[in-house]
Every structure is written in C-alpha cells, then in structure tokens.
Design a protein around this motif. Structure first.
Motif, PDB file in Angstrom:
ATOM      1  N   ASP A   1      13.682 -47.223 -12.109  1.00  0.00           N
ATOM      2  CA  ASP A   1      14.524 -47.455 -10.940  1.00  0.00           C
ATOM      3  C   ASP A   1      14.014 -46.570  -9.826  1.00  0.00           C
ATOM      4  OD1 ASP A   1      16.425 -49.314 -11.947  1.00  0.00           O
ATOM      5  OD2 ASP A   1      17.260 -47.703 -13.159  1.00  0.00           O
ATOM      6  N   PHE A   2      14.163 -47.037  -8.608  1.00  0.00           N
ATOM      7  CA  PHE A   2      13.601 -46.218  -7.530  1.00  0.00           C
ATOM      8  C   PHE A   2      14.645 -45.284  -6.927  1.00  0.00           C
ATOM      9  CE2 PHE A   2      14.860 -50.095  -5.268  1.00  0.00           C
ATOM     10  CZ  PHE A   2      15.463 -49.611  -4.123  1.00  0.00           C
ATOM     11  N   PHE A   3      14.165 -44.380  -6.125  1.00  0.00           N
ATOM     12  CA  PHE A   3      15.033 -43.419  -5.454  1.00  0.00           C
ATOM     13  C   PHE A   3      14.501 -43.220  -4.055  1.00  0.00           C
ATOM     14  CE2 PHE A   3      11.869 -41.508  -8.175  1.00  0.00           C
ATOM     15  CZ  PHE A   3      11.154 -40.737  -7.292  1.00  0.00           C
ATOM     16  N   LEU A   4      15.383 -42.900  -3.125  1.00  0.00           N
ATOM     17  CA  LEU A   4      14.971 -42.744  -1.734  1.00  0.00           C
ATOM     18  C   LEU A   4      15.536 -41.440  -1.193  1.00  0.00           C
ATOM     19  CD1 LEU A   4      15.676 -46.331  -0.362  1.00  0.00           C
ATOM     20  CD2 LEU A   4      13.492 -45.364  -1.009  1.00  0.00           C
ATOM     21  N   PRO A   5      14.913 -40.900  -0.192  1.00  0.00           N
ATOM     22  CA  PRO A   5      15.461 -39.693   0.420  1.00  0.00           C
ATOM     23  C   PRO A   5      16.810 -39.966   1.080  1.00  0.00           C
ATOM     24  CG  PRO A   5      13.624 -40.543   1.692  1.00  0.00           C
ATOM     25  CD  PRO A   5      13.642 -41.288   0.401  1.00  0.00           C
ATOM     26  N   HIS A   6      17.667 -38.983   1.045  1.00  0.00           N
ATOM     27  CA  HIS A   6      19.021 -39.155   1.563  1.00  0.00           C
ATOM     28  C   HIS A   6      19.233 -38.176   2.712  1.00  0.00           C
ATOM     29  CE1 HIS A   6      23.450 -38.924   1.539  1.00  0.00           C
ATOM     30  NE2 HIS A   6      23.372 -40.176   1.127  1.00  0.00           N
ATOM     31  N   PHE A   7      19.737 -38.697   3.836  1.00  0.00           N
ATOM     32  CA  PHE A   7      19.927 -37.855   5.026  1.00  0.00           C
ATOM     33  C   PHE A   7      21.403 -37.640   5.303  1.00  0.00           C
ATOM     34  CE2 PHE A   7      15.925 -40.039   5.730  1.00  0.00           C
ATOM     35  CZ  PHE A   7      15.101 -39.013   6.153  1.00  0.00           C
ATOM     36  N   THR A   8      21.699 -36.480   5.864  1.00  0.00           N
ATOM     37  CA  THR A   8      23.051 -36.264   6.346  1.00  0.00           C
ATOM     38  C   THR A   8      22.949 -35.597   7.715  1.00  0.00           C
ATOM     39  OG1 THR A   8      25.180 -35.325   5.819  1.00  0.00           O
ATOM     40  CG2 THR A   8      23.268 -34.017   5.247  1.00  0.00           C
ATOM     41  N   ILE A   9      24.095 -35.320   8.299  1.00  0.00           N
ATOM     42  CA  ILE A   9      24.079 -34.643   9.600  1.00  0.00           C
ATOM     43  C   ILE A   9      24.828 -33.331   9.479  1.00  0.00           C
ATOM     44  CG2 ILE A   9      24.929 -34.754  11.970  1.00  0.00           C
ATOM     45  CD1 ILE A   9      24.322 -37.695  11.941  1.00  0.00           C
ATOM     46  N   GLU A  10      24.187 -32.279   9.969  1.00  0.00           N
ATOM     47  CA  GLU A  10      24.819 -30.971   9.915  1.00  0.00           C
ATOM     48  C   GLU A  10      24.654 -30.335  11.292  1.00  0.00           C
ATOM     49  OE1 GLU A  10      24.290 -28.116   6.349  1.00  0.00           O
ATOM     50  OE2 GLU A  10      23.058 -27.328   7.972  1.00  0.00           O
ATOM     51  N   ARG A  11      25.724 -29.976  11.921  1.00  0.00           N
ATOM     52  CA  ARG A  11      25.715 -29.387  13.270  1.00  0.00           C
ATOM     53  C   ARG A  11      24.862 -30.206  14.227  1.00  0.00           C
ATOM     54  NH1 ARG A  11      26.397 -23.281  12.622  1.00  0.00           N
ATOM     55  NH2 ARG A  11      26.884 -23.159  10.439  1.00  0.00           N
ATOM     56  N   ASP A  12      25.078 -31.475  14.240  1.00  0.00           N
ATOM     57  CA  ASP A  12      24.346 -32.365  15.131  1.00  0.00           C
ATOM     58  C   ASP A  12      22.844 -32.375  14.890  1.00  0.00           C
ATOM     59  OD1 ASP A  12      26.455 -33.438  16.296  1.00  0.00           O
ATOM     60  OD2 ASP A  12      26.480 -32.130  18.057  1.00  0.00           O
ATOM     61  N   GLU A  13      22.443 -31.987  13.691  1.00  0.00           N
ATOM     62  CA  GLU A  13      21.032 -32.059  13.345  1.00  0.00           C
ATOM     63  C   GLU A  13      20.905 -32.920  12.102  1.00  0.00           C
ATOM     64  OE1 GLU A  13      18.511 -30.645  14.822  1.00  0.00           O
ATOM     65  OE2 GLU A  13      19.296 -28.969  15.994  1.00  0.00           O
ATOM     66  N   ILE A  14      19.790 -33.639  12.038  1.00  0.00           N
ATOM     67  CA  ILE A  14      19.564 -34.425  10.823  1.00  0.00           C
ATOM     68  C   ILE A  14      19.053 -33.515   9.728  1.00  0.00           C
ATOM     69  CG2 ILE A  14      18.170 -36.256   9.818  1.00  0.00           C
ATOM     70  CD1 ILE A  14      18.201 -37.597  12.496  1.00  0.00           C
ATOM     71  N   LYS A  15      19.574 -33.714   8.534  1.00  0.00           N
ATOM     72  CA  LYS A  15      19.176 -32.840   7.436  1.00  0.00           C
ATOM     73  C   LYS A  15      18.962 -33.671   6.187  1.00  0.00           C
ATOM     74  CE  LYS A  15      21.210 -29.438   4.462  1.00  0.00           C
ATOM     75  NZ  LYS A  15      22.489 -28.858   4.091  1.00  0.00           N
ATOM     76  N   LEU A  16      17.908 -33.320   5.443  1.00  0.00           N
ATOM     77  CA  LEU A  16      17.676 -33.963   4.147  1.00  0.00           C
ATOM     78  C   LEU A  16      18.579 -33.279   3.143  1.00  0.00           C
ATOM     79  CD1 LEU A  16      13.823 -34.175   3.845  1.00  0.00           C
ATOM     80  CD2 LEU A  16      15.408 -35.989   3.281  1.00  0.00           C
ATOM     81  N   ASP A  17      19.370 -34.040   2.404  1.00  0.00           N
ATOM     82  CA  ASP A  17      20.209 -33.336   1.434  1.00  0.00           C
ATOM     83  C   ASP A  17      20.079 -33.909   0.031  1.00  0.00           C
ATOM     84  OD1 ASP A  17      21.558 -35.647   1.899  1.00  0.00           O
ATOM     85  OD2 ASP A  17      23.537 -34.746   1.731  1.00  0.00           O
ATOM     86  N   GLY A  18      18.912 -34.431  -0.290  1.00  0.00           N
ATOM     87  CA  GLY A  18      18.709 -34.851  -1.663  1.00  0.00           C
ATOM     88  C   GLY A  18      18.156 -36.255  -1.755  1.00  0.00           C
ATOM     89  N   LEU A  19      18.422 -36.888  -2.892  1.00  0.00           N
ATOM     90  CA  LEU A  19      17.875 -38.216  -3.137  1.00  0.00           C
ATOM     91  C   LEU A  19      19.002 -39.180  -3.462  1.00  0.00           C
ATOM     92  CD1 LEU A  19      14.904 -37.361  -5.513  1.00  0.00           C
ATOM     93  CD2 LEU A  19      14.749 -37.973  -3.113  1.00  0.00           C
ATOM     94  N   ALA A  20      18.805 -40.420  -3.037  1.00  0.00           N
ATOM     95  CA  ALA A  20      19.729 -41.479  -3.396  1.00  0.00           C
ATOM     96  C   ALA A  20      19.112 -42.247  -4.548  1.00  0.00           C
ATOM     97  CB  ALA A  20      19.957 -42.400  -2.210  1.00  0.00           C
ATOM     98  N   LEU A  21      19.789 -42.291  -5.694  1.00  0.00           N
ATOM     99  CA  LEU A  21      19.262 -43.020  -6.845  1.00  0.00           C
ATOM    100  C   LEU A  21      19.793 -44.442  -6.818  1.00  0.00           C
ATOM    101  CD1 LEU A  21      19.701 -40.401  -9.708  1.00  0.00           C
ATOM    102  CD2 LEU A  21      17.855 -40.636  -8.072  1.00  0.00           C
ATOM    103  N   PHE A  22      18.903 -45.386  -7.093  1.00  0.00           N
ATOM    104  CA  PHE A  22      19.266 -46.797  -7.024  1.00  0.00           C
ATOM    105  C   PHE A  22      19.263 -47.415  -8.417  1.00  0.00           C
ATOM    106  CE2 PHE A  22      19.155 -48.321  -2.556  1.00  0.00           C
ATOM    107  CZ  PHE A  22      18.946 -47.092  -1.966  1.00  0.00           C
ATOM    108  N   LYS A  23      20.139 -48.390  -8.589  1.00  0.00           N
ATOM    109  CA  LYS A  23      20.103 -49.229  -9.788  1.00  0.00           C
ATOM    110  C   LYS A  23      19.786 -50.626  -9.307  1.00  0.00           C
ATOM    111  CE  LYS A  23      20.771 -50.737 -13.899  1.00  0.00           C
ATOM    112  NZ  LYS A  23      19.804 -50.329 -14.922  1.00  0.00           N
ATOM    113  N   GLY A  24      18.665 -51.207  -9.763  1.00  0.00           N
ATOM    114  CA  GLY A  24      18.237 -52.463  -9.162  1.00  0.00           C
ATOM    115  C   GLY A  24      17.926 -52.189  -7.697  1.00  0.00           C
ATOM    116  N   ASP A  25      18.573 -52.896  -6.789  1.00  0.00           N
ATOM    117  CA  ASP A  25      18.341 -52.584  -5.380  1.00  0.00           C
ATOM    118  C   ASP A  25      19.584 -51.990  -4.736  1.00  0.00           C
ATOM    119  OD1 ASP A  25      19.842 -54.922  -5.410  1.00  0.00           O
ATOM    120  OD2 ASP A  25      19.050 -55.557  -3.477  1.00  0.00           O
TER     121      ASP A  25
END
Lengths: 371, 362
Positions: free
Chosen positions: B178-202
């Motif tokens: 199964d694939f995984f993609l980078p996961h973004f969030t917003i912290e203090r009006d800045e974009i931040k990477l906060d881990g990975l999003a794991l997918f099942k199928g699509d």
C-alpha cells in the motif's frame, strides 16, 4: 544467374553485425516488456532466453541455406532453383512485400512515438518526407552506405541505452522476480512466441549474404550479435521487471522510456525526450536496411532498376502513413506484420532449409553415379 | 553565385526545422507548477498555482480555482480562465485535500501518470484540510515550487522515506503493498510536514507522525539521514530524559520464517548512528554509557516498530510491503487470502544500533 558481386560493393565479414543489429532492434525495445509478459508474467525472462536460443538455430539454418547451393547465394536464386521460375517469383514477390511492410511498421511506430512524446499536434507529412529523403539517400548509396549508417546507429544506441537504463538502480526491487517458476510451460512458450517479433530483421541476411566478402567468415559475427541482442533484451526486461510491479507494467505503455525518465541530470530535466530524439538515426538505419533488401529482391527477381523500386516503395510508405492515422490501425498492421514474420522465420526458413538439404543429398548421390 | 545558393539552401533548411516544432515561448504560456484537488459537492475543486514571469527575475504567483465534474476536465476548465494556453510539463506537486484523499485518489493519480508530459518524479501529498487553503498559504512564499522543494529536502536530509509519482504507483499497483504520501499541516500560518498519510487501496486511512515516518524510512531503505528523540533512563535518574539520534546509515533485512498462514517474518535492522546531544549526566567518552545509549536506541526502535506494525495491522494497511514479501516466497499467492490473515501475521524485530560518531568529543 551469375552471383559474383564485385569487390567494390562488398563489406567485410565483421561489419555484418551492424545491419543485423539495426534490423532487429527497433522501437520494439521501448515497449516489448508488456507484450512479452502477457502470458508468462514475471517468469517471461525464461521465455526470452528460449527465443534467443531458437534464433541461433534459425541463423545457423540461414547460413546453411545460403552456402549449400553453389552459384545461388541469395534467396531469390534459391527460390528459382527450388520452385521454378513462376512459383519462385511469387514467393520472391511475397518476401519483397514483407520487407516493405517491415519498413513501414518501423517507420509508422516511430512517428507515433514522436507524436505521443514530442509533438502531439504536428503535421507529419513534411516530416515523413524529410525522413524518407534521408532513407532514399542512404539506400541509393547501396549496401555499403546503409551499413555506414547502421554503424552510427549501433554506436549511438549502445552509448545511450545502456547507461540510461542503469540509472534506475536505486529504484529496483529484486524481490519482484520471485517466485522464480510459478507459470506453466505452455505460458512460457506462448511468451516466447511473442518475443519472436522483436528479433524480426535478421532475415535481411537472405539478401546481404552475397555482399559479404568471404561470407562463411561472417557466421561467427552474426552469432555474436545475436547473443548481444539477446543479452540486451534480457537486461532491459529484467530491469523493467524490478522497476515496475507486474500490474503497474501492464498499465505502462513505454516502460523503457519511463525508466529512463526517472533520473534527473543537470540541465536535462527529462532524459526520455533525449532518448526519443536519439532514436531517430536508429530508425533511419532500420528502415534503410529493409528497403534495401526489398529493392535488391525486386532487381534480382524481376530486373527492376533499384532506383525506381526505391522511389515506388518510399512513396507507398509516405502515402499509406498519411492515410493511416489512428493507433488501432497501426496496431493491427504491426500485429499482422508480426504474425507474418513469425511464420516467415519459424516455418518458411526451416522449410527451405529442409528442401535445400534434401536437394544437396540428392545431388551428392547423383554425382558419383554419373562418374 | 555559389555562396548565394548555399545561403539559400541553409535558409530553406532552417525553415524546415522551424516548421516542425510547436513553439512555446515561456511568457506566452501558463506554467502550472502546483495543483491542488479538493472534494466538492458533485465533483472536484481544483486550484492551480501558476508563476507569471513578467520580467527577468520578477515573479508573480497567480492562483486559479475551478470546479469540474472530475479531475479529467480540470485543465480545459482552467483554460477558460486564462489568457494564455496552459502547460503542465513542469508540474512538480499535486496536493490532495483531506476529504478528497479519503474518497480515493486513483482517478487523479492515474491521469497524472498517463500523461507523458508529467514527470514520474513529481510529488504528491495530502493536506490535513482543503488543498485550496493550504495552497493559499504556499502562495505567500513567492515560490511555485515551495511544497515540492520542502518534500525533496526532507527526503534527502530528513525523516521522510523516498516518494514520488513513480514509487506511489509502484506501491499502488504492487500486490501486497500500500502506498503512503507526505502529510502537511499548518502551524502559525506556516506549512509544516507532520508525518505520512497511509493509504488502503487509493483511500486515505490513517496518519502517522514524524517519528513513525523515520521508522518507516529505516525499514524501507538505507536511511542516510533522519533523526528521532530517544528516551533514556538509567543511573540514578528518576525522570525520563531524551537524547537526539541521527541516523547515518541503516540496512534492513527481511526473512520469511513461514509463508503459510499465519505468516511470520523476522526483521533485522542494522543502524549506524550519530549521537551528539545527550543529557548532561551521560559521558560520551565512556564505553559503558555509549553501550547504554545503544541499548536504549535498540529497545526504543524495536518497541516503536512493533507499535507501528500493529497500527498498520489494525488499520489493514501495508506500507512495508510485507504482503509482497510473502508473495515472493509462495507459489500461489492470493491477496484476499493474505488480507484476511494480515492481523495474525507475526513479526520479530531486531535492531542492532552502533554509535559511530559522537560529535566533537568522540
């Protein structure tokens, strides 16, 4: 029919590897992985080896055919000897058309590739004319100039394909190749049959043979290039199997180009576009060798002047490629060519081989009786 | 005469060349460099970030949003809003909104990979909110490639495993993966990477944090970089303290103990690390205390890897490709059969850590 080819038109035995290489390896090397794995899946590298071995057998037969009968050292004369003037010429005409068809498929598939990758909205008629003018130039120079282009094409292709494909190393998953044998023998043989298409082109030897200075000496070179082509196909196939998963490869139309495209080099962001352009000279050489064989056949069988048949063939290719525009028809034509080609090499060549052998046996029995 | 005819020939040949190409001058086309997809009521909202190269060195980012029935007619719809034809050969990043990713992204990524213009090295990612909102913030960066550079940088020097369009497809179509993609969030009006999003199928299933994403990197490739905080307890300390561990090189090896069900797999990770910042009571020159640190790294990694694997098992996702591993060792492999028994799969994890650098004092 006298078969003495004067010295100034012949090529050295080792040069045989170049026309054979460009004849065999065409655009197919960019797409064959998907066709080959249709039946045997990721076991089909075994099929490829089987096909490669069978090609050596056929090549050996070709040399036997061409060297067995004294004074007939090309297929036209052999057909005349075996089947008489009329039937022989019918077969010769079929062979000539087969080579023209081969040139057409080579040309059209490459043009399609340019349309997909480089210029989707381009008007192709002027470009086809330019391409075929270069072919005209090469073929009208005779086999020597065709061989000259083939040398360049081989060098460019070896210098570009091998390093480009090896750039994929960080992305390879060797585990994909396992388990080693999970397909039946039938599947593996069916895939072998599909692989045969990629070798079509070495049968141009039927016409090249008398142009080789001391042709017997060229046999080892011909076998050498056959081994190298098999290894090249095998390497690219196995790399693609490790690069793509089985299901993903089924969804990939141009596996080799996609593999090249994964790497980023300074200045050239998209390496696959360069590969498509470099392919140009290779295709020119491939078309030239086929057209040359066809013209040669016309001359030997029907005493047509090569210049005239050359113009006729090139015009036919231009016109038909202008009218055939959809991918489905191209697919259909190349499928037909593949089928005809497979019968040609797997049925016709062994058949001729048997005939020639029987004839030789009869002749050798007849001679002592006469004495 | 000679010269003139030769010049004429050259000019004629040049015209032949010029007639062939579709010429694209850079300021008469619109480069889409980043695109975002969000789920809308009946269809998809796409937002494109387009750089406008007005003068040399000056760059203005433009932002276009359009709604359409599916991702397929995004480009024609966008064209309706633009004064120059759209070109997406330089597309480097596609961002999916949270709700879009949960609904399934197969059509979107398939249409990306099918297009020969789009590089297989392009990145895709998931935002924790609407992609539109996140791209609006990215727009302030004045850099059309901000998101893709952020990712690239973190794959090379940070905790992210290597990902791009090609590897996503590899995992998507690969059986038992199964694939995984980078996961973004917003912290203090800045974009931040906060881990990975794991997918099942699509479909987006579960998110893991930065530490877990490092562990995934450890388990998938030779993580030449990346760092985590490791807890250490020892001596007469009552409070648990942390030290920073940088991975220098690692090598995972997998061994299938039993391919039949329930399957069993042994994972062995060799890790070479650098430790620089440690609590004050640890003396980095002492052999014993280094051994203590190594032991804490090993214990912590084993524990966290086991947690990660059980998280994957309970969510039925397989980013490690354990199914593929079993497939490669069994003659007849059925993905449904494997999925049914995935929860019973047992793994033993061994981590061998070796601290090979301790900064200036070592």
């Amino acid at each position: 029919m006298s078969q003495v080819t004067s010295e100034q038109y012949t090529i050295s035995p080792y040069l045989i590897i170049f026309p054979l290489y460009v004849g065999m390896v065409g655009v197919g090397i960019l797409t064959y992985q998907r066709r080959v794995m249709e039946h045997a899946g990721y076991n089909s590298w075994v099929s490829l080896i089987i096909t490669g071995l069978s090609m050596h057998l056929l090549l050996w037969m070709l040399y036997k055919i061409l060297s067995s009968i004294e004074d007939s050292r090309d297929i036209v004369a052999i057909n005349h000897k075996l089947f008489g003037k009329w039937l022989g010429n019918l077969i010769n005409l079929a062979i000539v058309l087969y080579f023209v068809l081969g040139a057409f498929v080579k040309f059209k598939v490459y043009v399609e590739m340019i349309q997909v990758w480089l210029f989707p909205s381009m008007n192709f008629l002027p470009v086809s004319i330019v391409i075929l003018l270069i072919v005209y130039y090469a073929v009208s120079g005779g086999l020597r100039s065709v061989t000259g282009i083939a040398v360049w094409a081989t060098m460019i292709s070896c210098l570009s394909i091998v390093p480009q494909v090896s750039l994929t190393f960080p992305y390879l998953h060797p585990m994909n190749l396992l388990p080693l044998f999970n397909h039946s023998a039938t599947d593996i043989l069916l895939s072998s049959k599909d692989m045969g298409f990629e070798y079509l082109g070495f049968e141009t030897l039927l016409f090249i043979y008398p142009f080789v200075k001391t042709p017997e000496k060229s046999q080892k070179w011909a076998h050498l290039i056959m081994i190298l082509v098999t290894l090249l196909y095998l390497m690219i196939l196995i790399l693609a199997f490790m690069f793509f998963t089985e299901e993903q490869l089924l969804h990939t139309i141009w596996p080799t180009l996609n593999m090249i495209g994964i790497f980023e080099v300074p200045l050239l962001q998209r390496l696959e576009y360069m590969a498509v352009s470099l392919w140009f000279i290779k295709i020119i050489a491939g078309i030239s060798i086929f057209i040359w064989a066809a013209c040669r056949g016309m001359k030997l069988a029907f005493h047509f002047r090569p210049r005239i048949s050359l113009i006729v063939f090139l015009a036919a290719i231009t016109v038909s490629s202008y009218f055939i525009i959809d991918h489905r028809t191209v697919e259909w034509v190349s499928k037909m060519y593949a089928n005809v080609g497979l019968y040609f090499i797997y049925a016709y060549i062994p058949f001729i081989f048997l005939c020639v052998m029987v004839r030789k046996r009869l002749a050798s029995r007849a001679t002592p009786a006469n004495e | 005469m000679e010269l003139r005819s030769r010049t004429l020939l050259i000019v004629a040949l040049c015209m032949l060349l010029a007639a062939c190409g579709d010429t694209n001058v850079v300021n008469s086309i619109k480069f889409v460099q980043t695109i975002g997809y969000d789920a809308a009521k009946n269809g998809v909202t796409s937002s494109a970030v387009i750089a406008n190269y007005e003068e040399q060195g000056k760059l203005k980012l433009e932002f276009y949003v359009t709604e359409s029935k599916s991702v397929y007619d995004t480009m024609p719809k966008l064209n309706m809003k633009l004064d120059f034809p759209i070109e997406y050969g330089q597309l480097r990043m596609a961002l999916f909104g949270d709700s879009f990713a949960r609904r399934g992204i197969a059509t979107a990524i398939e249409s990306l990979i099918r297009d020969p213009k789009i590089s297989a090295r392009a990145h895709i990612g998931v935002a924790d909110r609407d992609a539109l909102e996140m791209l609006n913030i990215a727009e302030n960066k004045r850099d059309p490639y901000f998101l893709s550079d952020l990712l690239e940088q973190n794959m090379k020097f940070g905790n992210l495993p290597r990902m791009n369009l090609h590897s996503t497809f590899f995992n998507y179509y690969g059986s038992g993966r199964d694939f995984f993609l980078p996961h973004f969030t917003i912290e203090r009006d800045e974009i931040k990477l906060d881990g990975l999003a794991l997918f099942k199928g699509d479909k987006y299933k579960v998110k893991i944090g930065v530490t877990d994403s490092f562990l995934l990197k450890l388990l998938l490739e030779d993580s030449l970089n990346g760092s985590i905080m490791v807890p250490v307890a020892g001596g007469n300390q009552t409070r648990q303290e942390y030290f920073l561990m940088n991975s220098i090189k690692s090598k995972p090896t997998y061994k299938v103990i039993r391919a039949g069900y329930p399957a069993s797999i042994a994972i062995h990770v060799n890790l070479k690390a650098q430790v620089k910042d440690v609590p004050q009571w640890i003396d980095l020159t002492s052999e014993d205390e280094l051994a203590l640190l190594e032991k804490s790294i090993e214990d912590y990694c084993v524990k966290e890897i086991q947690n990660l694997i059980s998280l994957c098992k309970s969510n039925e996702v397989d980013p490690l490709g354990l199914g593929d591993l079993i497939r490669s060792r069994s003659k007849n492999w059925d993905s449904r059969q494997f999925d049914k028994h995935y929860k019973e799969l047992t793994t033993t994890v061994v981590v061998k850590a070796r601290i090979i650098r301790t900064g200036a004092s070592g």
